[in-house]
Design a protein around this motif. Sequence first.
Motif, PDB file in Angstrom:
ATOM      1  N   GLN A  46      -6.561   1.505  -3.443  1.00 39.96           N
ATOM      2  CA  GLN A  46      -5.129   1.786  -3.387  1.00 39.96           C
ATOM      3  C   GLN A  46      -4.328   0.497  -3.600  1.00 39.96           C
ATOM      4  N   LEU A  47      -3.249   0.620  -4.366  1.00 43.71           N
ATOM      5  CA  LEU A  47      -2.384  -0.506  -4.679  1.00 43.71           C
ATOM      6  C   LEU A  47      -0.974  -0.246  -4.166  1.00 43.71           C
TER       7      LEU A  47
ATOM      8  N   PRO B 260      -8.414 -12.276 -12.503  1.00 42.23           N
ATOM      9  CA  PRO B 260      -9.588 -12.877 -11.858  1.00 42.23           C
ATOM     10  C   PRO B 260     -10.323 -13.864 -12.752  1.00 42.23           C
ATOM     11  N   THR B 261     -10.315 -13.619 -14.063  1.00 42.05           N
ATOM     12  CA  THR B 261     -10.913 -14.605 -14.966  1.00 42.05           C
ATOM     13  C   THR B 261     -10.210 -15.943 -14.839  1.00 42.05           C
ATOM     14  N   ALA B 262      -8.877 -15.937 -14.891  1.00 47.26           N
ATOM     15  CA  ALA B 262      -8.114 -17.180 -14.761  1.00 47.26           C
ATOM     16  C   ALA B 262      -8.355 -17.836 -13.406  1.00 47.26           C
TER      17      ALA B 262
ATOM     18  N   VAL C  28     -10.862 -12.005  -3.995  1.00 47.58           N
ATOM     19  CA  VAL C  28     -10.176 -12.381  -5.229  1.00 47.58           C
ATOM     20  C   VAL C  28      -9.075 -11.372  -5.557  1.00 47.58           C
ATOM     21  N   TYR C  29      -9.415 -10.083  -5.532  1.00 52.92           N
ATOM     22  CA  TYR C  29      -8.430  -9.057  -5.880  1.00 52.92           C
ATOM     23  C   TYR C  29      -7.311  -8.962  -4.851  1.00 52.92           C
ATOM     24  N   GLY C  30      -7.649  -9.191  -3.587  1.00 50.52           N
ATOM     25  CA  GLY C  30      -6.616  -9.138  -2.553  1.00 50.52           C
ATOM     26  C   GLY C  30      -5.547 -10.187  -2.777  1.00 50.52           C
ATOM     27  N   GLU C  31      -5.975 -11.410  -3.096  1.00 53.93           N
ATOM     28  CA  GLU C  31      -5.017 -12.487  -3.347  1.00 53.93           C
ATOM     29  C   GLU C  31      -4.156 -12.175  -4.571  1.00 53.93           C
TER      30      GLU C  31
ATOM     31  N   THR D  24      -3.506  -9.253  -6.097  1.00 55.85           N
ATOM     32  CA  THR D  24      -2.626  -8.095  -5.919  1.00 55.85           C
ATOM     33  C   THR D  24      -1.388  -8.470  -5.118  1.00 55.85           C
ATOM     34  N   LYS D  25      -1.566  -9.268  -4.080  1.00 57.21           N
ATOM     35  CA  LYS D  25      -0.422  -9.700  -3.272  1.00 57.21           C
ATOM     36  C   LYS D  25       0.548 -10.541  -4.103  1.00 57.21           C
ATOM     37  N   LEU D  26       0.011 -11.410  -4.938  1.00 56.70           N
ATOM     38  CA  LEU D  26       0.872 -12.246  -5.767  1.00 56.70           C
ATOM     39  C   LEU D  26       1.652 -11.409  -6.783  1.00 56.70           C
ATOM     40  N   ILE D  27       0.982 -10.410  -7.374  1.00 59.59           N
ATOM     41  CA  ILE D  27       1.665  -9.539  -8.342  1.00 59.59           C
ATOM     42  C   ILE D  27       2.738  -8.717  -7.644  1.00 59.59           C
ATOM     43  N   ALA D  28       2.410  -8.155  -6.482  1.00 61.59           N
ATOM     44  CA  ALA D  28       3.380  -7.338  -5.750  1.00 61.59           C
ATOM     45  C   ALA D  28       4.594  -8.153  -5.329  1.00 61.59           C
ATOM     46  N   ALA D  29       4.377  -9.452  -5.059  1.00 56.07           N
ATOM     47  CA  ALA D  29       5.474 -10.323  -4.647  1.00 56.07           C
ATOM     48  C   ALA D  29       6.255 -10.892  -5.827  1.00 56.07           C
TER      49      ALA D  29
END
Length: 326
Positions: free
Chosen positions: A109-110, A127-129, A280-283, A285-290
Amino acid sequence: MLKAEYRARGPVPQDVIEAVPFEKPTLGEGEVLIELLAAPINPSDVLTLTGDYGMLPPLPAIGGNEGVGKIIEQGPGVESPALGQTVLLPVGCGTWRTHLVMQADQLIQLPNEADPQQLSMVAINPPTASLLLSEFVELQPGDWVIQNAANSGVGSYLIQLAKLRGFKTVNIVRRESLIAPLQDEGADVVLVDGDDLAKRVKNAISGAPIRLGIDAVGDTATGRIADSLADEATLVNYGMMSGKPCRISPASLIFHGITLTGFWLAKWFDKASPEQQMAVYGELTKLIAAGKLQAPIDSVFSIKDIKEAVALAAEGGRNGKVLVKA
């Protein structure tokens, strides 16, 4: 309902894929019906259509390796995710279709409030970057990193993540029109590639050492990045945009001790624990949402126009990603 299907592979990617109608499926126990919100067309997707990627699905296949959608119907026994919930589509599931049926317990869930077009690109390029910056050299705030294909999806994310972590970036592009947009994204130095690149890099950063180089092009571009690095530095190749193997001089390897290695996200997934993947995805996703991490978008096409979308994505020369939606 439409799906972007291909039954063969060939040198012109848009010629092998087409939008094909399909009937609404009946949901089984634990399944949900998802409506596509957005899915990107990545270079790896184009290479999959031409048959040049390192991992090819059996034919016939549906295009697309990542994306996001929203739950519009729940099957028997499903309570979560709720109707209307934005979810990350499983990597490699064939995301270029208006609707998908998935097991509810396989979905991540996002945040519903985040931009779905930006979230649609979270699975591969960010995640590649991130891992390119963390897995090869132990960088410290103030350290320099150099990359080519800096206007690519990975390149854009790398610029932003490097700045958030306190690193400085030298960014190599193929045309002058890309300099200003990358500077607006936070790039510290942007240079057009050329034979005298190493000299211009040295002048631009006052001779500061660069211990990490990142190459997505191959051919002689790899060597020019190597020539710009400090002795004993690491050069990571993650792509072959030139269509040619990496070319690096023996002098770089022998006399300057440059280490040339490769990175493929799929192999990292094979070795990483679920906890490492979620970290990795948690970090990200938070940055994108912010709103702290985003990628430029060139255009958005409906699935019915998949041929035009793939043709544009394969052309190059864009200033952003091509997306598809339902």
